[in-house]
Design a protein around this motif. Structure first.
Motif, short mmCIF file in Angstrom:
data_model
loop_
_atom_site.label_atom_id
_atom_site.label_comp_id
_atom_site.label_asym_id
_atom_site.label_seq_id
_atom_site.Cartn_x
_atom_site.Cartn_y
_atom_site.Cartn_z
N ALA A 89 -4.50 -5.14 7.04
CA ALA A 89 -3.90 -4.54 8.23
C ALA A 89 -3.29 -5.61 9.12
N HIS A 90 -3.91 -6.79 9.13
CA HIS A 90 -3.43 -7.85 10.03
C HIS A 90 -2.29 -8.67 9.44
N ASP A 91 -2.02 -8.52 8.17
CA ASP A 91 -0.83 -9.16 7.60
C ASP A 91 0.37 -8.31 8.02
N PRO A 92 1.34 -8.90 8.75
CA PRO A 92 2.49 -8.09 9.20
C PRO A 92 3.30 -7.52 8.03
N HIS A 93 3.09 -8.04 6.84
CA HIS A 93 3.77 -7.52 5.65
C HIS A 93 2.78 -6.77 4.76
N GLY A 94 1.73 -6.26 5.37
CA GLY A 94 0.67 -5.57 4.64
C GLY A 94 0.83 -4.06 4.64
N ILE A 95 -0.29 -3.35 4.87
CA ILE A 95 -0.27 -1.89 4.69
C ILE A 95 0.68 -1.17 5.64
N TYR A 96 0.97 -1.78 6.80
CA TYR A 96 1.86 -1.09 7.75
C TYR A 96 3.33 -1.50 7.57
N ASP A 97 3.65 -2.09 6.42
CA ASP A 97 5.04 -2.45 6.14
C ASP A 97 5.62 -1.51 5.08
N CYS A 98 4.82 -0.54 4.63
CA CYS A 98 5.30 0.43 3.63
C CYS A 98 6.09 1.51 4.34
N THR A 99 7.30 1.78 3.86
CA THR A 99 8.18 2.72 4.55
C THR A 99 8.05 4.16 4.02
N HIS A 100 7.08 4.40 3.15
CA HIS A 100 6.74 5.77 2.79
C HIS A 100 7.91 6.47 2.09
N CYS A 101 8.53 5.78 1.12
CA CYS A 101 9.74 6.33 0.49
C CYS A 101 9.46 7.02 -0.84
N PHE A 102 8.23 6.93 -1.35
CA PHE A 102 7.82 7.59 -2.60
C PHE A 102 8.43 6.98 -3.86
N SER A 103 9.21 5.89 -3.74
CA SER A 103 9.86 5.32 -4.93
C SER A 103 8.83 4.88 -5.96
N CYS A 104 7.75 4.25 -5.49
CA CYS A 104 6.75 3.73 -6.43
C CYS A 104 6.04 4.86 -7.16
N ILE A 105 5.92 6.01 -6.48
CA ILE A 105 5.23 7.14 -7.11
C ILE A 105 6.04 7.62 -8.32
N ASP A 106 7.37 7.70 -8.14
CA ASP A 106 8.20 8.15 -9.26
C ASP A 106 8.36 7.09 -10.34
N ALA A 107 8.24 5.81 -9.96
CA ALA A 107 8.44 4.74 -10.95
C ALA A 107 7.21 4.57 -11.84
N CYS A 108 6.02 4.81 -11.31
CA CYS A 108 4.79 4.49 -12.04
C CYS A 108 4.63 5.35 -13.29
N PRO A 109 4.50 4.70 -14.48
CA PRO A 109 4.35 5.47 -15.72
C PRO A 109 2.93 5.98 -15.94
#
Lengths: 393, 302
Positions: free
Chosen positions: A211-231
């Motif tokens: 949470a404290h890494d500025p590029h951590g969990i709050y840097d995800c933009t919630h676009c769902f791309s990874c959900i569709d990519a994951c086999p």
């Protein structure tokens, strides 16, 4: 057997030239894979065509690539299916020439290309995986034999354990495209695998770190791309949202991205108002509660100042001219007792906090598609028979 | 004579907040298309994924309440926000998957005289874009066009929540849902502009969390569309509109280039082709000037 054109993004570092497109004609059954097509082209046309692969059965995770722009595995995408996708896209494309379109194949995104379809997974995948401490951190003395856990307590993390490290989610990540430092979907899904593990003793420390890494969990933009990519159905974004939920539950509320205060503000506003008070959301995301206002952080002051020009422009064009749109808190609540209904829902749901995961629970077996409205010949015949019967009696 | 369409209409929060021009232009579009809107004014925010991030059961119950309110009207539901579509579909998928979970959620709703019933009267929840193509029909839309958008070069911008994840959003049944904007633009007489960002993220969800990442996304897509020769973008998502239009001057600073590209809401684009004026569609409220679009349309005889 059918003929397909594979349009491959090629790059040969030894040539000194830049990347270029090359088309290969291949002939194979539509049920065979895009990887099979590439291997045929390599075998028959150009032995230098480079692609990583091993198991050809979506187990080893070697053949990540982009097919018609969609990240996934070459061995898990059928050529017939890939052609259908290309044809659908061409049907609305002003630049399509009307003929059979090629299947477009590119190396994975967000990674340096080593040669043709082979990418360097070290810099953006493995480094980030190592970043999240991907091993168990138990406290106390190790047991003499294995750790004993209740099977039920491990079910929660089976989804993130299904990862085969192919990198397709990293390839598709739209946050990483804008911020290469983002820890990313694969590594964060891996992080959840340990955060959710009952044997791990450093859950809170892990969550605090992410949470404290500025590029951590709050840097995800919630676009769902990874959900569709994951086999493999890992749904990395869902795991990131669970990390956020757990971080909140652990009371980690001072992250530098204001991620937790944004979430808290949003949830509270809907409890009070039913619909979103945008002005209040901006204020409370940066400077939550009394404490946030009496002792605002530097980041909060910066954030509020940065949002001022946008607010002023909105007032100028009339987008936000009414008082309740610019003054936090004036937004009306739902009419006619509806707000009390929302509050009752909050009370119920905050007591239970049930989490239903379809990946684990599956869907009801009794699910049947709703019948079409049109009566079929059979139903008409049955009705006629019933009518005749009732008349006879 | 085609059947008249009547829907339980969920306008969402942002269309009544920072993008009121969307709410107004949907009313105009509906009137011109002869779609009857029964507005769900007692319904609540979809949670935009943020409430689900906090407490999944809370998001599921809040949206079950909205579905139940819609089902009380006996009509299917329509929304005008990609984000509402995505957040609501996510909850609906969980509610539909398991009868005992659904019963648990309905416990609290029953105290309010409400219940969400899976598949009741063929219940669906569709974004205006889906409804327009699947239920209204492009042929019928074409017949309504009085001012074809000839020569207007339009870049589609979908918003993540209506394109992914495909399995949840009904792509098995409707595999072309991520091509509908192109089809609508063509039906209205406009020209489709191809550019990289059409199905990418506008960056809005992290605008308060990582401003640079957020505005870099918005600025890049607007810039790419300009480079491809777009006169404007069109989006079915008001949250995308906030980042692409309202934040456009700020995004320009982050990507370090001049932008200045009109971003239209889908009902605005439709209504323009159906003869509505830019003024009544609230286009003057936009931050990125829509003047160029108006000039392009004026230059083409109706």
């Amino acid at each position: 057997m059918a003929e397909y054109t594979l349009k491959v993004r090629r790059y040969q570092p030894e040539s000194g030239e830049g990347a270029y497109w090359e088309e290969f004609k291949v002939e194979l059954d539509p049920s065979l894979s895009v990887l099979d097509g590439l291997l045929q082209a390599k075998d028959r046309d150009d032995g230098s065509l480079s692609v990583r692969c091993s198991c050809r059965a979506a187990i080893c995770g070697s053949c990540g690539m982009k097919i018609n722009g969609q990240s996934g595995l070459g061995c898990k995408t059928q050529v017939g299916e890939a052609l259908e996708m290309a044809e659908r896209k061409a049907s609305v494309s002003p630049s399509a020439d009307g003929g059979t379109p090629p299947i477009v194949i590119e190396p994975m995104g967000n990674m340096p290309v080593i040669k043709d379809l082979i990418t360097d997974m070290e810099s953006t995948h493995w480094t980030k995986i190592r970043r999240v401490t991907p091993w168990l951190l138990p406290h106390g003395e190790a047991p003499e034999r294995e750790y004993v856990v209740e099977p039920e307590s491990m079910i929660d993390i089976t989804q993130s354990m299904a990862c085969i490290q192919c990198g397709a989610c990293v390839s598709s990540c739209l946050s990483m495209e804008a911020d290469p430092e983002f820890i990313g979907p694969a590594a964060l899904a891996k992080a959840y695998r340990f955060v959710g593990d009952p044997r791990d003793a450093e859950t809170k420390e892990r969550l605090h770190d992410l949470a404290h890494d500025p590029h951590g969990i709050y840097d995800c933009t919630h676009c769902f791309s990874c959900i569709d990519a994951c086999p493999k159905g890992v749904a990395p974004m869902d795991q990131i949202m669970r990390l956020r939920r757990k971080a909140g539950e652990e009371g980690i509320d001072d992250d530098p991205n204001n991620g937790h205060s944004h979430e808290e503000a949003f949830v509270k506003i809907i409890e009070k108002k039913g619909t979103l008070d945008e002005a209040l959301l901006v204020q409370e995301s940066y400077a939550p509660g009394v404490k946030g206002k009496l002792k605002p952080s530097m980041g909060a002051i910066k954030g509020l100042i940065e949002s001022l020009p946008t607010v002023l422009r909105a007032i100028k064009t009339g987008k936000a001219r009414s008082a309740h749109k610019v003054i936090p808190g004036l937004h009306p609540k739902l009419p006619g007792g509806a707000q009390d209904e929302v509050k009752a829902i909050y009370k119920h749901a905050e007591e239970h906090r049930e989490e239903f995961n379809i990946y684990i629970a599956g869907e009801d077996e009794d699910f049947v598609e709703p019948e079409p409205d049109e009566p079929t010949d059979e139903t008409l015949a049955a009705e006629a028979a019933a009518a005749a019967e009732s008349e006879a009696s | 004579m085609s059947e008249q369409i009547k829907v339980a209409y969920w306008p969402g929060c942002v269309s009544r907040g920072f993008t009121t021009e969307l709410h107004g232009s949907m009313a105009i579009a509906a009137q011109k298309l002869d779609i009857e809107l029964v507005e769900l004014d007692r319904a609540n925010c979809c949670g935009a994924g943020v409430i689900a991030e906090h407490n999944q059961e809370l998001a599921d119950t809040l949206n079950a309440r909205t579905f139940a309110l819609a089902q009380q009207t006996g009509l299917s539901m329509m929304n005008i926000c990609s984000t509402c579509q995505g957040a609501q579909s996510e909850c609906q998928q969980r509610l539909d998957a398991d009868s005992s979970y659904r019963a648990h959620i309905n416990e609290v709703l029953s105290g309010q005289g409400l219940a969400y019933e899976k598949g009741k009267d063929g219940f669906t929840n569709k974004n205006f874009l889906w409804l327009l193509v699947e239920d209204y029909g492009l042929d019928r839309l074409a017949e309504k066009v009085t001012r074809p958008l000839s020569g207007l070069r339009v870049g589609p911008f979908y918003g993540c929540y209506v394109v992914r994840p495909k399995e949840r959003l009904g792509y098995d049944e409707f595999p072309e849902r991520d091509l509908y904007l192109e089809k609508v633009i063509e039906t209205l007489g406009g020209e489709v502009v191809e550019y990289d960002g059409a199905r990418k993220c506008c960056g809005f969800p992290v605008i308060t969390m990582n401003r640079d990442t957020s505005l870099r996304q918005a600025g890049t897509h607007v810039g790419d569309a300009l480079d491809a020769g777009a006169d404007c973008l069109v989006t079915p998502c008001p949250l995308c509109h906030l980042n692409l239009d309202m934040q456009q001057p700020e995004a320009a600073k982050v990507v370090n280039r001049d932008l200045g590209l009109a971003v239209l809401h889908l009902p605005q684009l439709v209504s323009l082709a159906l003869g509505a004026s830019p003024k009544e569609l609230g286009m003057s409220k936009h931050i990125a000037s829509t003047k160029w679009v108006e000039e392009r349309l004026a230059a083409v005889p109706a």
